[in-house]
Design a protein around this motif. Sequence first.
Motif: not given
Length: 266
Positions: A28, A228, A100, A97-98, A26, A104
């Motif tokens: 993470k 990623r 990059d 929430l995720d 994943s 952001s």
Amino acid sequence: MHIAVLIKQVPNPDALAAVMSVDEASLKVVLPPGHPQVVSPFDEQALEAALRLRDQVGAAVKITAVTLGPDSARTALKQALSLGADDAVHIHDAALLDADSHVSAHALAAAIRKLGTIDLVLAGRQAADFDAGVVGLGVAEILGVPSVSFACGIEAVDGGVQVERVLQDGFETVQVPLPALVTISNELGEVRKPNLRETMRAARKPVAAWGAAELGLEASQLQPRSRRTRLFIPQKNTQCEFITGATAFEAGERLAQRLHDARVLG
């Protein structure tokens, strides 16, 4: 003077290495339940820099703490309020929430615009989780304001701020007009801690919550620019070899020969 301080909540870096693992499928980082979350130490320095500016200039300085993150990030804002921030803004949206660094930066820049006239934006030199160090300067580019990085000292001067910044081989002092963005390094020094009274007062202070819609973010600004491809803990291979000799001279001679064979010495 209105100062916006960008802060981020991260897993406690002092305890991270011993308990973290990586899910390579994943991509993470996996943490045990209940692992403590803290304000990124560099962002604590940024808040301290804002408080020092208020100590210098006086009560005319207003400080607003801004964060992007899940529900738990409100704790970071409450800490900022307990230390002396006047207001707090929580950017919270499932679409973010995720995020990059690109997304952001756009979200934080939009929040700063929504706050109105901001004279100075302060941020940590990098976040203590992935250490990318690009969001703060990305916000400056989006806002179209000058930026100074790696600051270890900052003070107000006529029409701007004077910043002492850390270089690889020394220090440099520059002046920048306002509005501007400055990223703060750990060389700023010790940060103050909240007391019980201020912590209790901060618990009652409201925190504004804004989503992508309230910030007016466009679809293109919500699209990540990075991908990623792999996340892993590098393997460390250590080899130890003892060099001995009948005398210290002989041991030194053998060590020099071994270093020469390993091409460490010419």
